[in-house]
Scaffold this active site. Sequence first.
Site, PDB file in Angstrom:
ATOM      1  CG  HIS A 116      -0.330  -0.247   2.391  1.00  0.00           C
ATOM      2  ND1 HIS A 116       0.467   0.754   3.243  1.00  0.00           N
ATOM      3  CD2 HIS A 116       0.056  -1.232   3.135  1.00  0.00           C
ATOM      4  CE1 HIS A 116       1.203   0.182   4.082  1.00  0.00           C
ATOM      5  NE2 HIS A 116       0.689  -0.927   4.163  1.00  0.00           N
ATOM      6  CG  HIS A 131      -0.861   2.089   7.134  1.00  0.00           C
ATOM      7  ND1 HIS A 131      -1.787   1.071   6.182  1.00  0.00           N
ATOM      8  CD2 HIS A 131      -0.176   1.010   7.898  1.00  0.00           C
ATOM      9  CE1 HIS A 131      -1.265  -0.109   6.402  1.00  0.00           C
ATOM     10  NE2 HIS A 131      -0.308  -0.266   7.301  1.00  0.00           N
ATOM     11  CD  GLU A 145       3.842  -0.676   5.975  1.00  0.00           C
ATOM     12  OE1 GLU A 145       3.685  -1.744   5.397  1.00  0.00           O
ATOM     13  OE2 GLU A 145       3.080  -0.205   6.603  1.00  0.00           O
TER      14      GLU A 145
END
Length: 283
Positions: free
Chosen positions: A113, A125, A143
């Site tokens: 994501h 996020h 990430e």
Amino acid sequence: MKVLISADMEGTAGIVAWEQVIPPELAVWSRPAPSEYEWARRLMLAEVNAAVRGARAAGATEIIVNEAHDGMRNLRPDELDPDAWLISGSRKPLSMMAGLDESVDAVIFTGYHARAGTPNGVLAHTWTTWVRDVQFGDVSVGEYGLNAAVAGHFGVPVVMVAGDEQAVRQTQELLGEAVVGVIVKYGLGMTAARHLHPARACAAIEQGARLAVSRAREIPPYRPAYPLPVTVTLDNAEAADLACNVPGVERAGDTSVRYLAEDGLKLYRRWQAVMQAAAGATR
């Protein structure tokens, strides 16, 4: 050829809600939706298996799937492609990149994501909902960036990312257009998307993994210039207070902290320590 697949969940085709991706036993602020979680985890598994098939078709002789989503035990071992090793469990070295070392030749991201705060990033996020931003120098990363940095430390390239449009775009902007991107959905907001049918998404992932692994030696590892300042912006001052208890971490703003990373492995390990310390403010 040894391939590591880091498998997240939010970027999977068909998924748009926190209730679908949070295991019911871990639900705190989100109302659990066990029935939706059960089919959502099957969609995640199908995309992982597609990546395994593609890597194998390209000549991978060892494939490791590292569970990288909340709780890190969402994949059913008995339904995983039998050619793959599975690493599961949340308390493991290198977390989302467990299984990584110098013997790995390529890394694949599935179900990924976009970074925190991304418009039209589905469930966007960075690691947790209370991180507002992470910057390498003056470049915001998610990430995908943290995980690519530790891969780069071991000289291992990220060769493919599968997820929503924004996740693929951000990963390729950071790591380069040579990284194969497989878009399985297009965000219409944080909790809405236009999806490929899961079968088509899996076919695209299998094809992408085959291509990515076949040209792994042409894709350079991600190696930003070190020492690298890493700035983490949290959503409250108490979390920043606690993060400053980690050696080498200092205050950078009202809710921000900063540390200097000497290499990708130290970057990642200190990031893990900051997250563990700051989590005390959310309990």
